[in-house]
Design a protein around this motif. Structure first.
Motif, PDB file in Angstrom:
ATOM      1  N   LEU A   1       0.852  -1.184   0.000  1.00  0.00           N
ATOM      2  CA  LEU A   1       0.000   0.000   0.000  1.00  0.00           C
ATOM      3  C   LEU A   1       0.885   1.230   0.000  1.00  0.00           C
ATOM      4  O   LEU A   1       1.674   1.435   0.932  1.00  0.00           O
ATOM      5  CB  LEU A   1      -0.929  -0.006   1.218  1.00  0.00           C
ATOM      6  N   GLU A   2       0.780   2.033  -1.035  1.00  0.00           N
ATOM      7  CA  GLU A   2       1.656   3.181  -1.226  1.00  0.00           C
ATOM      8  C   GLU A   2       0.847   4.474  -1.267  1.00  0.00           C
ATOM      9  O   GLU A   2      -0.378   4.448  -1.456  1.00  0.00           O
ATOM     10  CB  GLU A   2       2.452   3.034  -2.529  1.00  0.00           C
ATOM     11  N   GLU A   3       1.553   5.600  -1.121  1.00  0.00           N
ATOM     12  CA  GLU A   3       0.903   6.900  -1.252  1.00  0.00           C
ATOM     13  C   GLU A   3       1.918   7.938  -1.709  1.00  0.00           C
ATOM     14  O   GLU A   3       3.137   7.742  -1.575  1.00  0.00           O
ATOM     15  CB  GLU A   3       0.284   7.351   0.073  1.00  0.00           C
ATOM     16  N   MET A   4       1.418   9.039  -2.248  1.00  0.00           N
ATOM     17  CA  MET A   4       2.260  10.160  -2.648  1.00  0.00           C
ATOM     18  C   MET A   4       1.425  11.432  -2.562  1.00  0.00           C
ATOM     19  O   MET A   4       0.246  11.432  -2.915  1.00  0.00           O
ATOM     20  CB  MET A   4       2.788   9.967  -4.068  1.00  0.00           C
ATOM     21  N   THR A   5       2.054  12.493  -2.061  1.00  0.00           N
ATOM     22  CA  THR A   5       1.415  13.800  -2.015  1.00  0.00           C
ATOM     23  C   THR A   5       2.069  14.694  -3.058  1.00  0.00           C
ATOM     24  O   THR A   5       3.291  14.876  -3.054  1.00  0.00           O
ATOM     25  CB  THR A   5       1.558  14.434  -0.625  1.00  0.00           C
ATOM     26  N   TYR A   6       1.262  15.217  -3.950  1.00  0.00           N
ATOM     27  CA  TYR A   6       1.729  16.101  -5.020  1.00  0.00           C
ATOM     28  C   TYR A   6       1.155  17.509  -4.800  1.00  0.00           C
ATOM     29  O   TYR A   6      -0.066  17.684  -4.771  1.00  0.00           O
ATOM     30  CB  TYR A   6       1.248  15.619  -6.384  1.00  0.00           C
ATOM     31  N   ASP A   7       2.013  18.506  -4.637  1.00  0.00           N
ATOM     32  CA  ASP A   7       1.552  19.890  -4.728  1.00  0.00           C
ATOM     33  C   ASP A   7       1.315  20.187  -6.206  1.00  0.00           C
ATOM     34  O   ASP A   7       2.204  19.963  -7.040  1.00  0.00           O
ATOM     35  CB  ASP A   7       2.595  20.858  -4.179  1.00  0.00           C
ATOM     36  N   VAL A   8       0.128  20.690  -6.540  1.00  0.00           N
ATOM     37  CA  VAL A   8      -0.202  20.903  -7.955  1.00  0.00           C
ATOM     38  C   VAL A   8      -0.442  22.374  -8.289  1.00  0.00           C
ATOM     39  O   VAL A   8      -0.490  22.738  -9.468  1.00  0.00           O
ATOM     40  CB  VAL A   8      -1.428  20.060  -8.366  1.00  0.00           C
ATOM     41  N   ALA A   9      -0.615  23.217  -7.274  1.00  0.00           N
ATOM     42  CA  ALA A   9      -0.770  24.656  -7.500  1.00  0.00           C
ATOM     43  C   ALA A   9      -0.209  25.390  -6.292  1.00  0.00           C
ATOM     44  O   ALA A   9      -0.507  25.033  -5.142  1.00  0.00           O
ATOM     45  CB  ALA A   9      -2.232  25.029  -7.720  1.00  0.00           C
ATOM     46  N   CYS A  10       0.602  26.411  -6.552  1.00  0.00           N
ATOM     47  CA  CYS A  10       1.239  27.186  -5.492  1.00  0.00           C
ATOM     48  C   CYS A  10       0.766  28.632  -5.570  1.00  0.00           C
ATOM     49  O   CYS A  10       0.480  29.159  -6.650  1.00  0.00           O
ATOM     50  CB  CYS A  10       2.767  27.168  -5.636  1.00  0.00           C
ATOM     51  N   SER A  11       0.712  29.293  -4.453  1.00  0.00           N
ATOM     52  CA  SER A  11       0.350  30.709  -4.432  1.00  0.00           C
ATOM     53  C   SER A  11       1.522  31.579  -4.848  1.00  0.00           C
ATOM     54  O   SER A  11       2.663  31.109  -4.954  1.00  0.00           O
ATOM     55  CB  SER A  11      -0.101  31.105  -3.021  1.00  0.00           C
ATOM     56  N   ASP A  12       1.250  32.840  -5.096  1.00  0.00           N
ATOM     57  CA  ASP A  12       2.264  33.871  -5.335  1.00  0.00           C
ATOM     58  C   ASP A  12       3.166  33.590  -6.530  1.00  0.00           C
ATOM     59  O   ASP A  12       4.357  33.889  -6.525  1.00  0.00           O
ATOM     60  CB  ASP A  12       3.110  34.072  -4.067  1.00  0.00           C
ATOM     61  N   GLY A  13       2.591  32.939  -7.563  1.00  0.00           N
ATOM     62  CA  GLY A  13       3.313  32.723  -8.799  1.00  0.00           C
ATOM     63  C   GLY A  13       4.334  31.622  -8.782  1.00  0.00           C
ATOM     64  O   GLY A  13       5.050  31.419  -9.771  1.00  0.00           O
ATOM     65  N   ALA A  14       4.459  30.891  -7.706  1.00  0.00           N
ATOM     66  CA  ALA A  14       5.436  29.804  -7.606  1.00  0.00           C
ATOM     67  C   ALA A  14       4.933  28.553  -8.317  1.00  0.00           C
ATOM     68  O   ALA A  14       3.737  28.420  -8.621  1.00  0.00           O
ATOM     69  CB  ALA A  14       5.734  29.495  -6.151  1.00  0.00           C
ATOM     70  N   THR A  15       5.842  27.620  -8.553  1.00  0.00           N
ATOM     71  CA  THR A  15       5.490  26.339  -9.157  1.00  0.00           C
ATOM     72  C   THR A  15       6.101  25.208  -8.334  1.00  0.00           C
ATOM     73  O   THR A  15       7.147  25.383  -7.693  1.00  0.00           O
ATOM     74  CB  THR A  15       5.997  26.232 -10.610  1.00  0.00           C
ATOM     75  N   PRO A  16       5.476  24.037  -8.320  1.00  0.00           N
ATOM     76  CA  PRO A  16       6.014  22.911  -7.555  1.00  0.00           C
ATOM     77  C   PRO A  16       7.366  22.451  -8.092  1.00  0.00           C
ATOM     78  O   PRO A  16       7.600  22.459  -9.300  1.00  0.00           O
ATOM     79  CB  PRO A  16       4.953  21.815  -7.739  1.00  0.00           C
ATOM     80  N   ASP A  17       8.247  22.049  -7.201  1.00  0.00           N
ATOM     81  CA  ASP A  17       9.528  21.484  -7.591  1.00  0.00           C
ATOM     82  C   ASP A  17       9.281  20.162  -8.327  1.00  0.00           C
ATOM     83  O   ASP A  17       8.551  19.295  -7.817  1.00  0.00           O
ATOM     84  CB  ASP A  17      10.393  21.235  -6.352  1.00  0.00           C
ATOM     85  N   PRO A  18       9.872  19.945  -9.502  1.00  0.00           N
ATOM     86  CA  PRO A  18       9.573  18.734 -10.269  1.00  0.00           C
ATOM     87  C   PRO A  18      10.060  17.447  -9.617  1.00  0.00           C
ATOM     88  O   PRO A  18       9.552  16.366  -9.935  1.00  0.00           O
ATOM     89  CB  PRO A  18      10.292  18.979 -11.607  1.00  0.00           C
ATOM     90  N   LYS A  19      11.026  17.543  -8.708  1.00  0.00           N
ATOM     91  CA  LYS A  19      11.527  16.336  -8.046  1.00  0.00           C
ATOM     92  C   LYS A  19      10.787  16.043  -6.742  1.00  0.00           C
ATOM     93  O   LYS A  19      10.358  14.923  -6.494  1.00  0.00           O
ATOM     94  CB  LYS A  19      13.029  16.470  -7.786  1.00  0.00           C
ATOM     95  N   SER A  20      10.640  17.047  -5.909  1.00  0.00           N
ATOM     96  CA  SER A  20       9.974  16.835  -4.621  1.00  0.00           C
ATOM     97  C   SER A  20       8.462  16.961  -4.713  1.00  0.00           C
ATOM     98  O   SER A  20       7.748  16.561  -3.797  1.00  0.00           O
ATOM     99  CB  SER A  20      10.493  17.853  -3.605  1.00  0.00           C
ATOM    100  N   HIS A  21       7.973  17.531  -5.803  1.00  0.00           N
ATOM    101  CA  HIS A  21       6.541  17.786  -5.994  1.00  0.00           C
ATOM    102  C   HIS A  21       5.983  18.759  -4.951  1.00  0.00           C
ATOM    103  O   HIS A  21       4.779  18.752  -4.679  1.00  0.00           O
ATOM    104  CB  HIS A  21       5.729  16.476  -5.953  1.00  0.00           C
ATOM    105  N   GLN A  22       6.817  19.586  -4.385  1.00  0.00           N
ATOM    106  CA  GLN A  22       6.374  20.499  -3.337  1.00  0.00           C
ATOM    107  C   GLN A  22       6.509  21.954  -3.762  1.00  0.00           C
ATOM    108  O   GLN A  22       7.440  22.327  -4.486  1.00  0.00           O
ATOM    109  CB  GLN A  22       7.185  20.271  -2.059  1.00  0.00           C
ATOM    110  N   CYS A  23       5.593  22.785  -3.266  1.00  0.00           N
ATOM    111  CA  CYS A  23       5.678  24.231  -3.472  1.00  0.00           C
ATOM    112  C   CYS A  23       6.699  24.825  -2.508  1.00  0.00           C
ATOM    113  O   CYS A  23       6.853  24.330  -1.376  1.00  0.00           O
ATOM    114  CB  CYS A  23       4.330  24.898  -3.194  1.00  0.00           C
ATOM    115  N   PRO A  24       7.372  25.902  -2.899  1.00  0.00           N
ATOM    116  CA  PRO A  24       8.209  26.605  -1.925  1.00  0.00           C
ATOM    117  C   PRO A  24       7.324  27.328  -0.917  1.00  0.00           C
ATOM    118  O   PRO A  24       6.162  27.634  -1.199  1.00  0.00           O
ATOM    119  CB  PRO A  24       8.987  27.603  -2.796  1.00  0.00           C
ATOM    120  N   ASP A  25       7.850  27.561   0.257  1.00  0.00           N
ATOM    121  CA  ASP A  25       7.104  28.331   1.249  1.00  0.00           C
ATOM    122  C   ASP A  25       6.856  29.737   0.706  1.00  0.00           C
ATOM    123  O   ASP A  25       7.755  30.361   0.151  1.00  0.00           O
ATOM    124  CB  ASP A  25       7.899  28.390   2.550  1.00  0.00           C
ATOM    125  N   ASN A  26       5.655  30.243   0.868  1.00  0.00           N
ATOM    126  CA  ASN A  26       5.338  31.561   0.306  1.00  0.00           C
ATOM    127  C   ASN A  26       5.706  32.720   1.228  1.00  0.00           C
ATOM    128  O   ASN A  26       5.482  33.885   0.886  1.00  0.00           O
ATOM    129  CB  ASN A  26       3.859  31.653  -0.084  1.00  0.00           C
TER     130      ASN A  26
END
Length: 661
Positions: free
Chosen positions: A554-579
């Protein structure tokens, strides 16, 4: 002994974003957090145009048939877990006045008084409410509060009216016995006196719902809570809220005195037939001591195929968040998702212990993953549950969830800041001879709210949305979140004006099912969220995927798909930078120039395997705000407890969409 007080308190106890503009707020008021502050919400564009207010919001109709239908569905907010004076624990905690009629008045925007005399008014009226008083002790409540009832002058009833906690403990001790047994002094040896006394409060509960139903404007549901205790005790619970679709309901209620949770489901299937329709909602899985998702009956006996199928039919939803904590997930327990560490009441279990701690079977995300395994092995998924939030409030004040205006949830039992912060004894702990350290109150929170996407604000419209799981839950704000999935969505769907119509025409909404993918196809998800103008702007929008591999992992993954303040998710970590959003702890004001009024994205699963069972749900995180305990510390003029977080990120969750190959 240290868990006895817990028992009493618990039993009854490609992406786009729109950057927000500075709000116009009084300099002396908390930005977006003060219910009295006037806020100019940033103008919305794009997807939000599809989410207009539904017809019939402003005026009620004579009948549900007279209410116009909005085929693209509107968001409605409500409460599906609220206790009034009719719940004996609420009554003995000091809530003797706020009955179901009062609860509905509060939900509609009227001011009511708490047992302490404090006046409260909800930040904005609700769209729907189900009053869910405990089935257990409804008869005892009637006998002990109605002078016309035989037994009113017994010592037990006098003790209840005097708010004697030890008497209260005696009344509910019978629930934990095998078989369960009512208090003989007022119920008789066979308990029949109390069983028969249920009819009066049950009739008034139905009357309150009938008198407050305004189709098109406000929906009231007939409901009750079934409240069985976990065999281990220590405040463990195996509770379900029972929500009826219309006023066609059984003649009485079913309580833990009558049987186990499985017996409840069988009773409902037998006694709610024809025009009677019902669904059940297990609440706060974190207090089940692992028994909700462990793959057996509540008493540890093996499932039968009939029971697995019955659970899938009945348990349509689950309460992801309420007063007694967040039950979505917990870092270190089948996940490394750091955002899971939000309003947790318990630490991870160690060894074989499952009491007053969290194990892998006490969290909603884990339950969803385990359900994929059961689907493969049994052909049925008993944990195929949609998501809502609720409060479990015992003051009779539905969805009273504002952090800055929190006055507790248990009447006189948590009525002062120092008690809520764990610095002074509450009446329950005092009566039991315990210390303030034994009281879990400081780890509680104001609770969550339920949301639905429905064609109309009617019983049929709201209940049908609940039943098909087109729902969402929030941690107490009125944040909206919406999710669609399909195999043929365009990559820029989130920028289309007609994305909602496209979602229904060529995909499925939250709560729905995707069938086997065609060769070369992968699910594309369209997700959208809009902030609550009375809370903080949005920081990031996420997709949580869970799946079962071919070798049964049983696996899982969390993907950030939209970030505030014009940022984009990191393609490797799938995370948004802190705003960079912050909170000024001196006055609890928040950043004026960070965050988004809405976030949206169209996202295609990059790791999709068409042979694997999977689910997807959306989560949106807000900018940080002061936790209720910060406001309480300021009110009391004390230092904030070091073991409590000073700030939180409010959030909302959509129901999942399931993929079945």
């Amino acid at each position: 002994m240290r868990y006895l007080v817990c028992l009493l308190m618990a039993l009854y106890v490609s992406a786009c974003s729109e950057k927000s503009e500075p709000e116009k707020v009084d300099a002396d008021k908390d930005l977006g957090l003060d219910a009295t502050a006037e806020i100019d919400e940033p103008a919305a564009s794009g997807p939000v145009n599809n989410v207009k207010a539904g017809d019939g919001r402003s005026a009620s109709a004579d009948t549900a048939k007279d209410v116009s239908q909005y085929p693209l569905r509107d968001a409605y907010f409500g409460e599906l877990h609220i206790h009034t004076a009719y719940s004996l624990d609420a009554y003995i905690f000091g809530n003797a006045l706020n009955d179901p009629f009062s609860a509905y008045r509060f939900a509609k925007g009227e001011t009511v008084k708490l047992p302490t005399g404090v006046e409260k008014k909800i930040v904005a009226p609700l769209d729907f409410v189900a009053v869910t008083d405990h089935a257990e002790a409804l008869g005892e409540y009637e006998i002990c509060t109605n002078p016309k009832m035989k037994g009113y002058e017994t010592d037990v009833c006098k003790g209840i009216r005097a708010n004697e906690m030890k008497i209260f403990q005696e009344v509910f001790a019978g629930v934990s016995k095998v078989p369960a047994k009512r208090l003989v002094e007022i119920c008789g040896e066979d308990g029949k006196t109390c069983v028969e006394a249920v009819s009066n409060p049950w009739s008034r509960i139905q009357q309150a719902a009938a008198e407050n139903y305004e189709p098109g404007k406000f929906t009231s549901f007939v409901a009750f809570e079934y409240s069985a205790g976990a065999p281990e005790g220590a405040g463990g619970m195996m509770h379900r809220n029972v929500i009826f679709r219309t006023d066609k309901v059984p003649e009485t209620v079913f309580s833990a005195f009558e049987g186990k949770p499985e017996d409840l489901l069988r009773w409902l299937e037998t006694n709610c037939t024809d025009d009677c329709q019902v669904l059940t909602i297990p609440h706060n899985p974190n207090f089940y001591w692992g028994r909700l998702y462990w793959g057996k009956n509540s008493d540890g006996s093996e499932w039968t195929q009939d029971m697995v199928e019955l659970r899938e039919r009945m348990d349509r939803l689950v309460e992801v968040m309420q007063v007694k904590g967040n039950s979505e997930c917990q870092a270190g327990i089948m996940t490394s998702d750091e955002a899971c560490n939000f309003e947790m009441v318990f630490q991870k279990c160690s060894g074989d212990n499952s009491v007053s701690c969290t194990n892998e079977y006490g969290l909603v995300r884990n339950g969803l993953k385990l359900g994929l395994r059961h689907k493969e092995n049994l052909g049925v998924n008993p944990f195929k549950q949609g998501i809502i939030g609720s409060t479990d409030n015992h003051n009779g004040t539905p969805s009273d969830t504002t952090e800055s205006d929190f006055e507790g949830h248990y009447a006189n039992n948590d009525a002062t800041p120092k008690v809520r912060l764990g610095m002074e004894l509450n009446p329950t702990a005092q009566a039991m001879g315990l210390s303030a350290e034994d009281d879990p109150t400081k780890r509680y929170n104001p609770g969550g709210i339920a949301g639905v996407w429905a064609e109309s604000n009617t019983r049929e419209g709201i209940w049908d949305a609940l039943h098909r799981k087109e729902t969402f839950g929030t941690s107490g704000t009125r944040t909206k979140i919406r999710l669609f999935a399909g195999f043929d969505f365009p990559a820029d769907m989130h920028s289309k004006d007609n994305w909602v119509a496209m979602g229904y025409e060529s995909g499925v909404p939250q709560g729905g099912d995707l069938s086997k993918a065609a060769d070369g196809k992968a699910p594309t998800l369209m997700v959208w969220a809009q902030r609550d103008p009375n809370s903080a702007p949005l920081a990031r929008l996420q997709i949580i995927k869970g799946w079962r591999t071919a070798d049964d992992k049983l696996e899982e993954m969390t993907y950030d798909v939209a970030c505030s303040d014009g940022a984009t998710p990191d393609p490797k970590s799938h995370q948004c930078p802190d705003n960079g959003a912050t909170v000024n702890l001196d006055d609890c004001s928040i950043s004026r120039d960070k965050g988004a009024a809405q976030l949206a994205a169209t996202w295609t699963d990059p790791d999709f395997d068409p042979a694997e069972h999977a689910f997807y749900y959306a989560r949106v995180l807000e900018n940080p705000v002061c936790r209720w305990s910060m406001y309480d510390a300021k009110k009391a003029g004390v230092e904030h407890p070091k073991d409590l977080p000073k700030t939180i990120r409010e959030r909302a969750w959509s129901s999942p969409i399931w993929y079945t190959p």
